[in-house]
Design an enzyme around this catalytic site. Structure first.
Site, short mmCIF file in Angstrom:
data_model
loop_
_atom_site.label_atom_id
_atom_site.label_comp_id
_atom_site.label_asym_id
_atom_site.label_seq_id
_atom_site.Cartn_x
_atom_site.Cartn_y
_atom_site.Cartn_z
N GLU A 9 1.78 -1.75 -10.03
CA GLU A 9 0.74 -2.66 -9.56
C GLU A 9 -0.67 -2.20 -9.92
OE1 GLU A 9 1.11 -4.08 -5.53
OE2 GLU A 9 3.28 -3.74 -5.55
N ASP A 84 7.77 -3.09 -0.75
CA ASP A 84 7.57 -3.89 0.45
C ASP A 84 7.68 -5.36 0.04
OD1 ASP A 84 5.20 -4.46 -0.84
OD2 ASP A 84 3.93 -3.33 0.53
N TYR A 288 -3.56 6.75 -2.88
CA TYR A 288 -3.90 5.36 -2.70
C TYR A 288 -4.54 5.08 -1.34
CZ TYR A 288 -3.57 0.42 -3.50
OH TYR A 288 -3.89 -0.88 -3.70
N ARG A 290 -5.07 2.07 0.24
CA ARG A 290 -4.64 0.94 1.07
C ARG A 290 -3.23 1.20 1.56
NH1 ARG A 290 -8.42 -2.05 -2.47
NH2 ARG A 290 -7.00 -1.92 -4.22
N HIS A 333 3.36 3.31 0.76
CA HIS A 333 2.64 4.44 0.17
C HIS A 333 2.59 5.62 1.13
CE1 HIS A 333 0.94 0.72 -1.59
NE2 HIS A 333 1.06 1.41 -2.71
#
Length: 772
Positions: A9, A84, A288, A290, A333
């Site tokens: 992503e 997810d 990461y 978020r 994550h």
DNA sequence: CAGTGAGCGAGCTTCCGCTTGACTT
């Protein structure tokens, strides 16, 4: 050409993973979702079983074209989007849009970015999980139906361009509900008694200590009586309790906790935190940003242990894995942590340095030993009253994680400084020094900050790490809420002091209700909120998201069909939409305040096309009512008749200067002085348009003139070299031009400016182009 | 840049989540 194409992503992730996979693998990024419901209409064919209508958005066309080309050249395509709901949907959309074969395309997932985890993932590919994809589609479709059916109701019943949604409307509700609690709050007061004592302990040392009376006295009279008792009383140390305690570190950061701590410790807004964190992530300095997980990879745990052991010693290390407990967490994550724990500092901007250090400290502290404390409570008995005083103190026996990190809290009630207490003995006599009883007022529940609103949303399971910052921005840009300060008001408190056998009374003052950078609901937010709650109570319920999430989980596990779930929601929902459209009146928040004593005309407030106004007189063919705007700190709901009437006192004339009249008023951009056709803004928090004097107004005018002089670096007729917010620039014909790097703006000649305008200096913006 | 506040009617607005830049007077 590599035989294998891996799609992830995020481009930063692609870069890292490519290093682990070797040259048979080429790793590229999809930049998040590549396909979504069509933009300009509902995008759901309700009649055809809620079939979604997807398209590739304009800004993703190039990504899709590039991916399609690369996929065509590769032998095997691996899709490694997050594990997810959203990640699974991205995988499915990629297969559909790139025209891949679902049988041979390999879906892989990894939980941490390490060589082992990635190698393991490549060894166990699977296919796309359609149940999970359908759960995402249900989520997407439900949000679209709610948003695109509710918003038009608001356009008709309240105002155009408003919006409503599963997430934003509940966020606004939290603020409105809290504001009403504050409006309805009445401050109570009680007297808090504190005293200083001295005595001699068994070692013969003179000791001093401060103690507080746990009992509060509700009236001045009771407080006075108690002080008089104190005067007659003997004081003795009754009891000493020493209790050991421990404190444990907080888990490493998630998006939400990072936003909260960066706000409290560094004063960053939620959006600012995310943009600084993004920079650190892109530079490979942190993982990461978020995420809703507090999990750390085994690699991270090991390196943290090494760093702590070398830096602070083995006694400070304690390896822990934290359980994520936030509602609806998807844990795709790791927690937010430094990529390399041995780097305590990183190069970069000041803000990057500060945020990095905060992340480093928090992550390292989470792997450190508990702090050990010793809490001492001394109670001091009185001979003349059953009431006692207590003194508390805390010493830290072993600092543990406190060596590098202490968490901050929102509440400003903050516990008092816990001092170290002197050695006293049971039965020891104490002599009172000064004993005071100070009136303390209770405070209303606090208004939300951006960060505390994020915390609350997360608790309710509303919104996701990637959306917290956008939610805050949406509710502000719709005008529902705004981030503001309030100066607060002076309030006096009674203080009784017992000293040398006499009780004296004095008054002290404090500032109450001072606010800094808090979120305030605005009138339009309150009107929309009340309308939505009256008509769509289910959707505005704080538990709505949690309930639909349960159903999405059932879709993900295959127990429920997605279209059945959507259909049973949409039927009753659509009926309510139609009913409200048919039966509800337009909502203006109108209130009658009374009659103007001077004119006998009725006074009312309401939401007008341009904001909240007070209206004097009724509109009729032979009477045109007068209008005045409410001030930023006033609400339709709470403004009084007197406050409303005083709004008509502006604009007013306050004198003359250089033979021209000066008038003050409040305009679109706040309070101003108008003089000789020019406007001068009044200083916020300094000047008040109702009270400003002519002398001060002249100062304001002179200050502004001085500032204007500094703004102009050079002037060549219609070409000007000016100083602006983003540095020097050239202005010509209402258009601004960037000055090329390396040239000294002060030394530019007219010819050089002309040249910049004609060729190089591409117009940066023009005033006429402002979007409507 | 510092107004407006009625009513008509055409055409527009709008959701949440996943990801980065572009661009700032």
């Amino acid at each position: 050409m590599a035989e294998n194409l891996v799609i992830v992503e995020s481009p930063a992730k692609a870069k890292t993973i490519e290093k682990f996979l070797g040259k048979d693998f080429s790793v590229v990024s999809s930049f998040g979702h590549i396909r979504d419901l069509v933009k300009n209409n509902l995008g759901v064919e309700v009649e055809k079983g809620f079939a979604p209508v997807y398209e590739v958005p304009e800004d993703k066309k190039k990504v899709v074209a590039d991916l399609r080309k690369l996929a065509g050249q590769a032998k095997t395509v691996w899709i490694a989007s997050d594990e997810d709901r959203e990640g699974e949907a991205i995988a499915w959309h990629l297969i559909a849009v790139l025209g891949l074969d679902p049988e041979t395309t390999r879906r892989i997932v990894f939980h941490e970015i390490t060589k082992e985890a990635i190698t393991r993932a490549v060894e166990s590919p699977r296919q796309v999980d359609m149940n999970l994809v359908n759960a995402q589609q249900a989520r997407r479709i439900l949000d679209r139906l709610v948003g695109f059916e509710l918003s038009p109701v608001l356009w008709k019943k309240v105002q155009p361009s408003l919006s409503a949604g599963r997430v934003q409307s509940v966020a606004v509700r939290l603020l409105v509900d809290r504001e009403r609690e504050i409006i309805n709050f009445t401050a109570d007061s009680a007297f808090r008694v504190t005293g200083s004592f001295s005595g001699k302990n068994s070692e013969g040392t003179d000791v001093q200590l401060k103690a507080e009376c746990p009992k509060k006295f509700s009236t001045e009279e009771e407080a006075r009586l108690f002080l008089e008792k104190c005067d007659e009383s003997e004081f003795t140390v009754d009891n000493i309790v020493v209790k050991p305690g421990t404190r444990s570190p907080a888990p490493p950061f998630t998006t939400s906790t990072l936003q909260q701590e960066a706000y409290r410790k560094l004063g960053f807004s939620v959006a600012q935190t995310m943009s600084v964190a993004q920079k650190l992530y892109e530079a490979g300095k942190i993982t990461y940003m978020r995420t809703d997980s507090t999990n750390l990879s085994s690699l991270a745990l090991n390196t943290a242990r090494e760093v702590i052991t070398t830096e602070y010693g083995a006694g400070y290390s304690r390896t822990r894995q934290f359980k994520t407990h936030s509602r609806g967490a998807q844990e795709a994550h790791e927690a937010i942590r430094p990529t390399y724990f041995d780097r305590k500092e990183v190069p970069g901007s000041n803000n990057e340095k500060k945020l990095y250090e905060l992340i480093w400290r928090r992550a390292i502290a989470s792997q450190m030993a508990d702090a050990r404390t010793e809490k001492t409570t001394i109670s001091i008995g009185m001979s003349a009253s059953p009431v006692s005083f207590t003194a508390t103190g805390e010493v830290i026996l072993f600092d543990g994680f406190l060596k590098i990190y202490t968490e901050s809290y929102d509440s400003n009630t903050g516990e008092d400084e816990k001092a170290i207490l002197p050695r006293v003995d049971r039965g020891m006599k104490l002599t009172p020094g000064t004993i005071t009883a100070l009136q303390r007022f209770t405070t209303p529940p606090p208004r939300y900050t951006e960060a505390s609103l994020v915390k609350k949303l997360e608790e309710l399971g509303i919104g996701r790490p990637s959306t917290y910052a956008p939610i805050i921005s949406t509710i502000q840009s719709r005008g529902y809420v705004s981030r503001e300060d309030r100066p607060g008001e002076k309030r006096s408190m009674i203080q009784l002091t017992l000293s040398k056998g006499k009780v004296s009374r004095s008054e002290k003052s404090e500032i109450a209700g001072k606010e800094k950078s808090k979120l305030f609901p605005k009138d339009i937010g309150m009107i929309v909120n009340d309308f939505l709650i009256a008509n769509f109570p289910d959707i505005l319920d704080y538990n709505f998201t949690a309930e639909v999430e349960k159903e999405f989980d059932e879709i993900a596990s295959g127990e429920t069909k997605w279209d059945k779930m959507i259909s049973s929601f949409y039927g009753p929902f659509r009926k309510t939409v139609d009913e409200s459209l048919a039966t509800r009146a337009r909502q203006t928040g109108a209130r009658q305040l009374g009659t103007d004593p001077a004119s006998g005309q009725p006074v009312s407030v309401k939401m007008s096309r341009f904001g909240p106004v007070v209206q004097l007189g009724e509109a009729s063919p032979d009477n045109k009512p007068r209008f005045a705007n409410l001030r930023r700190d006033q609400l339709l709901e709470t403004i009084t008749l007197d406050e409303a009437l005083s709004l008509f006192d502006l604009p007013r004339t306050i004198g003359t200067f250089e033979n021209d009249e000066m008038t003050v008023g409040v305009g679109k951009y706040g309070p101003y002085v108008r003089h000789a056709g020019k406007f001068y803004s009044l200083r916020k928090g300094v000047d008040d348009p109702y009270t400003i004097t002519a002398e001060r107004a002249i100062e304001v005018i002179k200050e502004k003139r001085e500032g204007e002089k500094q703004k102009v670096i050079n002037e060549f007729g219609d070409i000007k070299v000016l100083n602006g917010r983003y540095g020097p620039y050239i202005s010509h014909d209402n258009t601004n031009y960037r000055i090329p790097k390396g040239s000294d703006p002060g030394k530019l000649t007219r010819e050089e400016c002309q040249a910049i305008i004609e060729k190089g200096g591409r117009p940066k913006s023009s005033r006429g182009r402002k979007k409507k």
